[in-house]
Design a protein around this motif. Structure first.
Motif, mmCIF file in Angstrom:
data_model
loop_
_atom_site.group_PDB
_atom_site.id
_atom_site.type_symbol
_atom_site.label_atom_id
_atom_site.label_comp_id
_atom_site.label_asym_id
_atom_site.label_seq_id
_atom_site.Cartn_x
_atom_site.Cartn_y
_atom_site.Cartn_z
ATOM 1 N N THR A 43 2.347 14.280 3.123
ATOM 2 C CA THR A 43 3.007 14.219 4.426
ATOM 3 C C THR A 43 2.221 13.261 5.296
ATOM 4 O O THR A 43 1.027 13.433 5.499
ATOM 5 N N THR A 44 2.891 12.259 5.784
ATOM 6 C CA THR A 44 2.212 11.270 6.622
ATOM 7 C C THR A 44 2.886 11.212 7.980
ATOM 8 O O THR A 44 4.115 11.116 8.065
ATOM 9 N N PHE A 53 -12.590 5.775 6.010
ATOM 10 C CA PHE A 53 -11.813 7.023 5.902
ATOM 11 C C PHE A 53 -10.320 6.726 5.961
ATOM 12 O O PHE A 53 -9.518 7.322 5.252
ATOM 13 N N MET A 54 -9.960 5.765 6.838
ATOM 14 C CA MET A 54 -8.550 5.392 6.939
ATOM 15 C C MET A 54 -8.097 4.749 5.641
ATOM 16 O O MET A 54 -6.989 4.996 5.165
ATOM 17 N N MET A 55 -8.973 3.924 5.066
ATOM 18 C CA MET A 55 -8.621 3.263 3.796
ATOM 19 C C MET A 55 -8.429 4.299 2.692
ATOM 20 O O MET A 55 -7.550 4.154 1.835
ATOM 21 N N ILE A 56 -9.254 5.326 2.722
ATOM 22 C CA ILE A 56 -9.110 6.388 1.720
ATOM 23 C C ILE A 56 -7.744 7.033 1.882
ATOM 24 O O ILE A 56 -7.001 7.235 0.924
ATOM 25 N N ARG A 57 -7.395 7.321 3.142
ATOM 26 C CA ARG A 57 -6.102 7.962 3.393
ATOM 27 C C ARG A 57 -4.951 7.033 3.053
ATOM 28 O O ARG A 57 -3.848 7.483 2.747
ATOM 29 N N ALA A 58 -5.204 5.730 3.158
ATOM 30 C CA ALA A 58 -4.149 4.768 2.827
ATOM 31 C C ALA A 58 -4.094 4.497 1.325
ATOM 32 O O ALA A 58 -3.292 3.697 0.864
ATOM 33 N N MET A 83 0.850 -1.197 0.000
ATOM 34 C CA MET A 83 0.000 0.000 0.000
ATOM 35 C C MET A 83 0.873 1.229 0.000
ATOM 36 O O MET A 83 1.895 1.283 0.655
ATOM 37 N N LYS A 84 0.427 2.187 -0.685
ATOM 38 C CA LYS A 84 1.332 3.316 -0.897
ATOM 39 C C LYS A 84 1.137 4.479 0.069
ATOM 40 O O LYS A 84 2.001 5.294 0.228
ATOM 41 N N TYR A 85 0.010 4.536 0.665
ATOM 42 C CA TYR A 85 -0.246 5.622 1.615
ATOM 43 C C TYR A 85 0.008 6.979 0.987
ATOM 44 O O TYR A 85 0.487 7.904 1.633
ATOM 45 N N HIS A 86 -0.253 7.050 -0.287
ATOM 46 C CA HIS A 86 -0.180 8.356 -0.928
ATOM 47 C C HIS A 86 -1.557 8.987 -0.845
ATOM 48 O O HIS A 86 -2.538 8.315 -0.586
ATOM 49 N N ASN A 87 -1.587 10.261 -1.078
ATOM 50 C CA ASN A 87 -2.856 10.957 -0.894
ATOM 51 C C ASN A 87 -3.659 11.098 -2.187
ATOM 52 O O ASN A 87 -4.622 11.855 -2.229
#
Lengths: 200, 750, 428
Positions: free
Chosen positions: B345-346, A51-56, A4-8
């Motif tokens: 930014t995380t 919401f967390m999944m969206i951010r992830a 998972m990239k955790y990009h926005n």
């Protein structure tokens, strides 16, 4: 392993394309929405998790989830959210985006009914309740439709007696005066929305 | 000084007159207590009663014995300037803890009579403190450390009209704040980083006529005491002498070395920095975009790793939380977001700790698009010009979560205090070195001393004792400015990890305490907790055996040694706890208003029934701050306890000299109960070590008892809290039963 | 008429909790004259209503004893109780404050003997115990009361019972003719230390504080644990007096919530961790505590304490803001509904008792200062010297734990002294 990239990227997409999507980032993961939802036990992903999944950046999982389709608009989550996120609205917004992106799980009943309702309404500008009911009953085939209709028989008859349901509606039913104007209006509205939310 | 004249007053109010034969008490005061005169009064604490006493004082009474309520009640009414007052506690200590019936009248009266005897005995042996004529009167304040904390202390003290000497190790004022691009906001709307204001503050310090600044300077030697600290400053290699009255130590912190965190990429890639490193990058970028350190590439993705090397439960890194780092990461993420909202930014955290109004700062960051993920970071690995941050996403319960392409990883490491020498370790090494006999230990002591900040010439070591994890904080919740070195106060992150807002507030408070210290020293007054006490310890040198117990045991390092190795008391450092008095095996240390004699004579004045009376006597030595109030409140609740106990309040169990116990047993007491505060890690003793030292001393009492052929149960020690209102009477009654079981003291009547 | 000497070189300290006492003492022990004004009949404030402190688990009244002794011994501090500042005029260096003193109906003759309480029959809610118990209408507010002087409740004044109480006092200490009075006091600087109040838990509808007897607040729990409290230190739940061995602690009950208090109240995480240890203390291995939290904010050395509590087998930590509470009317047990957000686990957990970790609200908006002052949106006074010669101290300025409140109070004492010293240098 899930990479998972955790990009926005997806968060930005949601902010742009989902009603009230800009509030997703304000969630602090307290979970009060998830616990407050009366349909909670039936969701795969409660709101705070979505919401967390969206951010992830889990776009695929979020859009193909059936969770946002389960929202009944009871507004418990909105009332209790300590960050004042308009969670109900976001859920509907996400459902809409999923629909537009063609990610709705196959046979998702809420989505199906929504489509029926829309089709029914936009044809004449009026909701033809009889046709809507029948199309709902018969969505899974003729045999099941008869069963459903029989089961709802007393309700239907009661409505008819009370003058709330006109059996003649089956013949086309009533419509608004300027149907083409109405269609044009819907088209324009969709254009506006598509542009604003980059949904084309 | 006027001739001592002791008068006794017996109150008949609050039922005392009904329950006790006050005429008999007055007679005892006169006959046995040898007071000049004794008067009874039906209501002593009212205006009329107080006036009666005042009139007698005007006629030459110097010492007043009041047989009425507890010393904790009506304190203001019975305070007479320049006059000693001994309170015989007949109300809370006698009639309120005894049943009101004919069969108990005799024992109740005996209790009261003994308390009158004890108070008279004490009063006769108390001298009115004349004040120490040799106190220092210097009111300047030394501030060590020229960062935000130190500069704040200096400016605040100056604003109150005090002169300040400010010593800064580096070449310029400002400390860590100089290295910051911006700081966390102090006030609403908490929406973004603020200017540090450090340059303005440094300029204000430089321009302040009350403040003398030494940069490139360290304190090479500190001797003396509050009101007369002699400080030697090494200024650019040149020694400068300054005299000051009090010291604020604001020596700040050092960042935790990221090289110790290779698993988090520390030292492995230029793209892994700590928060200070990021500030440096930001300063270098000077408002422009930060470039990737490894290759100057564009930074698109920044990951902040919270608690890096902190909150560590493996024993490898810092176990504590530095408190400021969550807000700092938020601020730093804003650096990027404010410049370019497209940068990702995380912040990876386990608990986001932004107390108070900083919650709004957290919201602002979210609003700006900073992403927060609750996760435990497992590793940071460099991969070309990017880093892979692997973590356990705790919300999505994904153990294999990762951010594969971070351009920059910021490790939120903690603050390591610059508190100087670890006194406990140093003392240990010194003791082991055995005057240089053990070379290894001597070497260790030397190494520990090298990092000293104050270089105190105190016998107990060169710095202020540390509390935990190297921070020199107070152990007291109610008294955060307490230190074990009178007149020396900690300010800022040297006491506890903190941000600038807290540090400047703390530094203002520390300046307050320093000012108070010089004002107290200037009139020879004790500091908290015996604030206002004008007495001071004195030693009868000719009797001293140079055993050094007093110098070792003083919780405040007040006692040095003179050239002839006699104890050298620095009265201004003294808190009047009496631990030295308790320590002294030859009993040569005393205070004017508290001595072996004032306590011992109370113990011995009790009327001792003979063996066949079946009336044992039990001595209770009770800490005046906790155990004694608990006994008082037991009385207020009318909880009964055994009539054979006699309570003597002591300043601290540390002031209990073994002679009190042997005297008590020799004069026929059947048992001795010692009630002090909790000791150990979470000690509650207000003199820090008093109860612990007492406990240690008393651990040796058993042998003495055995050698006297006495049962070891005859001396018992208890940890008593002020809330033990129900428990204390129970302890007394159980102990009395125990004494009854083992029988009377065979020494009775000898 | 109460007589008070005050000049422009006097510091007026408003609020007699630990912050106000500290500010007053630090200034007075520096040789300054202080008038300390307290709304309640005794000093000590909320700290005196705590059973233990975190992280040392020591007793707050221990420090209170020292502070009270310092006050008793210091002639420079004048204490006014049952007094409130209603108006402030003037400016830095030259203030006039109106102080309203409510009648105590007991004068300085009181010896604290308690005969009046013996005579009284009416019982009134016990404010010291957050109204969890009752006291007689003639009462000493607590065993640690300073001033150690009884109070007669206005409800019995003008009744035959009032006369009976008066007659019971042998020392003419009961004065039923006492009237409210207002003093005008001069002061060069004012330290405002009016502290905080617990957020009104009834406003948090889903938690049912107003509907469920076994849902209580953290401040009330302190009283239950305290041997001086209404249960004598036994953890008995209100509905049926059953021992509460299985206790739930709900964090952020009001705090960090835009519907209630925006700010984080800072102390409540560590306070709840502390309170789990009360359950442990009373019931040993039978104890069970569950803390429902968003973030555990145990900063600096409190982390050690957090680690200690975490290691306690009787304590469970659940990352979740509880959604709602239901009390079973039959068993009295309370069921908490919500979602453990670490991995999404839905729960419906039954507990004997629920403790709401309610947050800190400054005593009134703008900390209740009857003058133009700068305060933040939560009502906390802006610290420092933005309000002329009026200096906020302690929890009137921020949500603080005791240690930090005392630091703040010490700092504010210096700010006040700076003003006073300036006045003194001008007045000579």
């Amino acid at each position: 392993m899930s990479e998972m990239k955790y990009h926005n990227n997806f968060l930005r997409e949601v902010e742009e394309r989902v009603e009230e999507g800009h509030m997703v980032k304000m969630c602090m993961q307290c979970g009060v929405c998830s616990g407050s939802c009366p349909f909670g036990p039936h969701w795969a992903h409660p709101p705070q998790e979505l919401f967390m999944m969206i951010r992830a950046g889990k776009r695929e999982e979020v859009l193909s989830s059936d969770s946002m389709w389960m929202c009944t608009s009871c507004y418990q989550c909105i009332v209790r959210c300590p960050r004042k996120l308009p969670i109900t609205h976001i859920m509907h917004g996400l459902a809409y985006l999923a629909k537009r992106e063609g990610k709705v799980p196959k046979g998702q009943p809420t989505a199906q009914f929504g489509q029926m309702f829309w089709d029914n309404l936009t044809k004449t500008g009026r909701v033809n309740e009889l046709k809507l009911s029948l199309s709902l009953y018969f969505k899974d085939g003729f045999g099941q439709g008869i069963k459903n209709a029989m089961a709802m028989q007393s309700v239907g008859l009661g409505l008819m007696k009370a003058g709330r349901l006109n059996p003649l509606e089956i013949l086309g039913g009533h419509s608004i005066k300027d149907k083409s104007g109405f269609q044009a209006m819907l088209k324009k509205a969709r254009e506006i929305e598509d542009t604003r939310r980059k949904l084309a | 000084m006027a001739e001592q004249k002791v008068a006794a007053y017996i109150c008949q109010g609050c039922g005392l007159g009904d329950r006790l034969d006050t005429a008999d008490l007055a007679k005892i005061a006169q006959k046995e207590g040898k007071v000049a005169f004794a008067k009874e009064h039906e209501f002593l604490c009212n205006a009329d009663g107080v006036q009666l006493i005042k009139n007698d004082i005007a006629e030459g009474v110097t010492h007043v014995v009041i047989g009425a309520c507890s010393r904790r009640a009506k304190t203001e009414a019975f305070s007479f300037p320049g006059v000693h007052v001994s309170r015989a506690n007949l109300r809370e200590g006698v009639i309120w803890v005894r049943p009101d019936s004919d069969e108990h009248r005799e024992t109740t009266q005996e209790m009261a009579a003994d308390y009158i005897r004890m108070s008279c005995a004490e009063a006769k042996r108390v001298n009115i403190p004349a004040g120490n004529p040799n106190h220092g009167g210097n009111k300047r304040i030394l501030v060590v450390g020229g960062g935000m904390s130190g500069m704040t202390s200096a400016l605040e003290a100056s604003r109150a009209g005090y002169q300040v000497v400010l010593v800064e190790k580096s070449g310029e004022l400002g400390g860590w704040a100089n290295k910051l691009y911006k700081r966390i906001p102090f006030n609403e709307p908490f929406n973004g980083p603020q200017d540090t204001g450090v340059a303005e503050m440094a300029a204000a310090v430089q321009a302040d006529g009350n403040i003398t600044v030494y940069t490139n300077a360290v304190v090479s030697k500190t001797g003396g005491a509050p009101g007369r600290f002699a400080v030697e400053i090494n200024h650019n290699g040149t020694p400068v002498a300054e005299e000051v009255g009090a010291i604020v130590q604001a020596t700040g912190f050092t960042t935790y070395d990221t090289a110790k965190l290779p698993e988090l990429g520390g030292g492995k890639s230029p793209n892994v920095v700590d928060q200070a490193g990021l500030e440096a990058l930001m300063k270098a970028a000077n408002g422009g975009a930060i470039k990737r350190p490894s290759d100057g590439g564009e930074v698109k993705n920044v990951v902040f790793v919270q608690c890096a090397g902190q909150r560590d439960d493996t024993g490898t890194h810092l176990p504590y939380c530095s408190g400021f780092c969550c807000a700092t990461s938020v601020k730093q993420a804003m650096y990027f977001k404010d410049a370019n909202p497209d940068v990702d930014t995380t912040v990876l955290y386990t608990d986001l700790r932004m107390p108070g109004n900083n919650e709004d700062f957290y919201r602002s960051a979210q609003n700006k698009g900073v992403t927060f993920s609750k996760g435990k970071v497992k590793s940071v690995e460099a991969n070309g010009n990017q880093c892979k941050v692997a973590f356990h996403d705790l919300i999505l319960n994904d153990e294999n979560a990762a951010i594969a392409d971070a351009d920059l990883v910021v490790l939120a490491t903690g603050q390591v205090p610059n508190a100087g020498t670890d006194i406990d370790a140093w003392t240990q090494a010194e003791t082991e070195s055995n005057n240089g006999q053990n070379a290894e230990a001597a070497q260790r002591a030397q190494e520990l001393k090298v990092v000293s900040v104050l270089n105190l010439t105190y016998r107990q070591g060169p710095d202020v004792p540390q509390l935990k994890h190297g921070f020199a904080d107070s152990h007291f919740i109610c008294f955060p400015y307490e230190t074990r070195r009178t007149g020396i106060y900690m300010a800022g992150p040297v006491r506890r990890p903190m941000d600038i807002a807290q540090a400047t507030e703390d530094a203002t408070g520390a300046a307050m305490k320093a000012i108070q210290a010089v004002e107290n020293a200037a009139v020879g007054r004790a500091a908290h907790p015996r604030s206002g006490d004008l007495s001071f310890p004195s030693v009868r040198k000719e009797g001293c055996t140079q055993c050094k117990r007093c110098t070792v045991e003083c919780p405040f390092g007040a006692i040095d040694e003179d050239e002839q190795r006699y104890p050298l008391f620095n009265e201004e450092r003294c808190r009047r706890c009496g631990t030295c008095m308790g320590a002294c095996p030859v009993r040569v240390i005393s205070f004017e208003n508290y001595s072996i004699d004032t306590v011992g004579s109370q113990i011995k004045s009790v009327d001792m029934p003979d063996e066949f009376d079946e009336k044992p006597r039990i001595l209770i030595l009770a800490c005046e701050n906790d155990a004694y109030p608990a006994l008082d409140m037991a009385g207020m609740n009318r909880i009964e306890y055994n009539p054979f106990v006699r309570v003597v309040p002591v300043r601290c169990l540390g002031s209990v000299n073994l002679i009190f116990i042997t005297d008590a047993l020799n004069s026929g007491y059947d048992g001795v109960m010692l009630m002090g505060c909790k000791h150990g890690d979470d000690y509650q003793c207000h003199f820090v070590k008093g109860s612990e030292i007492a406990n240690y001393r008393l651990s040796k009492v058993d042998d003495t008892l055995k050698s006297l052929n006495l049962e070891t149960e005859r001396v018992a020690t208890y940890e008593v809290a002020i809330t033990d209102i129900e428990r204390v009477p129970k302890l007394i009654n159980e102990y009395a039963a125990k004494i009854e079981e083992i029988g009377m003291n065979p020494f009775k009547g000898f | 008429m109460t007589e008070v000497v005050a000049t422009n070189q006097t510091i007026l300290v408003v609020g007699g909790g630990i912050s106000g006492m500290t500010a007053a003492l630090e200034a007075a022990e520096c040789g300054k004259d202080v008038v300390l004004v307290e709304k309640n009949p005794v000093l000590g404030g909320r700290v005196s209503q705590l059973y233990r402190y975190f992280p040392k688990m020591c007793h707050p009244v221990c420090g209170l004893e020292i502070n009270q002794r310092r006050i008793k011994m210091n002639p420079r501090i004048r204490v006014l109780t049952m007094a409130e500042v209603t108006e402030i005029s003037g400016q830095k260096g030259d203030y006039t404050a109106s102080v309203k003193i409510s009648p105590r109906y007991v004068n300085e003759n009181c010896t604290g003997c308690g005969d009046c309480a013996q005579a009284a029959e009416t019982e009134i809610p016990d404010a010291y115990n957050y109204n969890l118990g009752k006291v007689k209408a003639a009462f000493l507010p607590s065993k640690m009361a300073h001033p150690q002087r009884y109070v007669v409740d206005p409800s019995v004044v003008g009744t035959p019972e009032g006369e009976k109480i008066k007659a019971a006092c042998k020392y003419n200490a009961v004065d039923l003719e006492m009237k409210e009075e207002t003093l005008q006091l001069k002061a060069g600087a004012i330290v405002w230390a009016t502290g905080w109040k617990p957020y009104d838990a009834a406003k948090i509808q889903p938690y049912g504080y107003d509907r469920f007897s076994n849902v209580i607040t953290n401040v009330e729990f302190e009283r239950l644990a305290d041997p001086h409290g209404p249960t004598g230190g036994k953890l008995l739940r209100p509905s049926d007096g059953k021992e509460a061995k299985n206790v739930a602690f709900i964090q952020c009950a009001g705090s960090r919530d835009e519907n209630h208090l925006r700010h984080c109240s800072r102390f409540c995480c560590t306070a709840s961790l502390k309170q789990t240890q009360y359950v442990r203390e009373k019931f040993g291995d039978e104890a069970s505590s569950t803390v429902y939290y968003i973030d555990i904010r145990a900063i600096d050395r409190f982390e050690d304490f957090y680690a200690k509590v975490r290691a306690d087998q009787s304590v469970k930590l659940v990352k979740s803001k509880v959604a709602k509470i239901v009390q079973d009317p039959k068993s009295g047990d309370v069921v908490l509904h919500g979602v453990d957000t670490e991995g999404y686990h839905r729960y419906a957990n039954s507990h004997d008792l629920v403790v709401l970790a309610v947050g800190m609200e400054p005593s009134v908006k703008g900390a209740g200062v009857p003058a133009e002052v700068a305060a933040d949106a939560s009502g906390f006074l802006i610290p420092g010297d933005v309000n002329g010669g009026i200096f906020g101290a302690g929890c009137a300025t921020n949500a603080l734990d005791v240690n930090r409140a005392v630091q703040s109070a010490t700092a504010s004492a210096l700010r006040a002294i700076q003003v006073i010293n300036k006045v003194a240098s001008v007045e000579g």
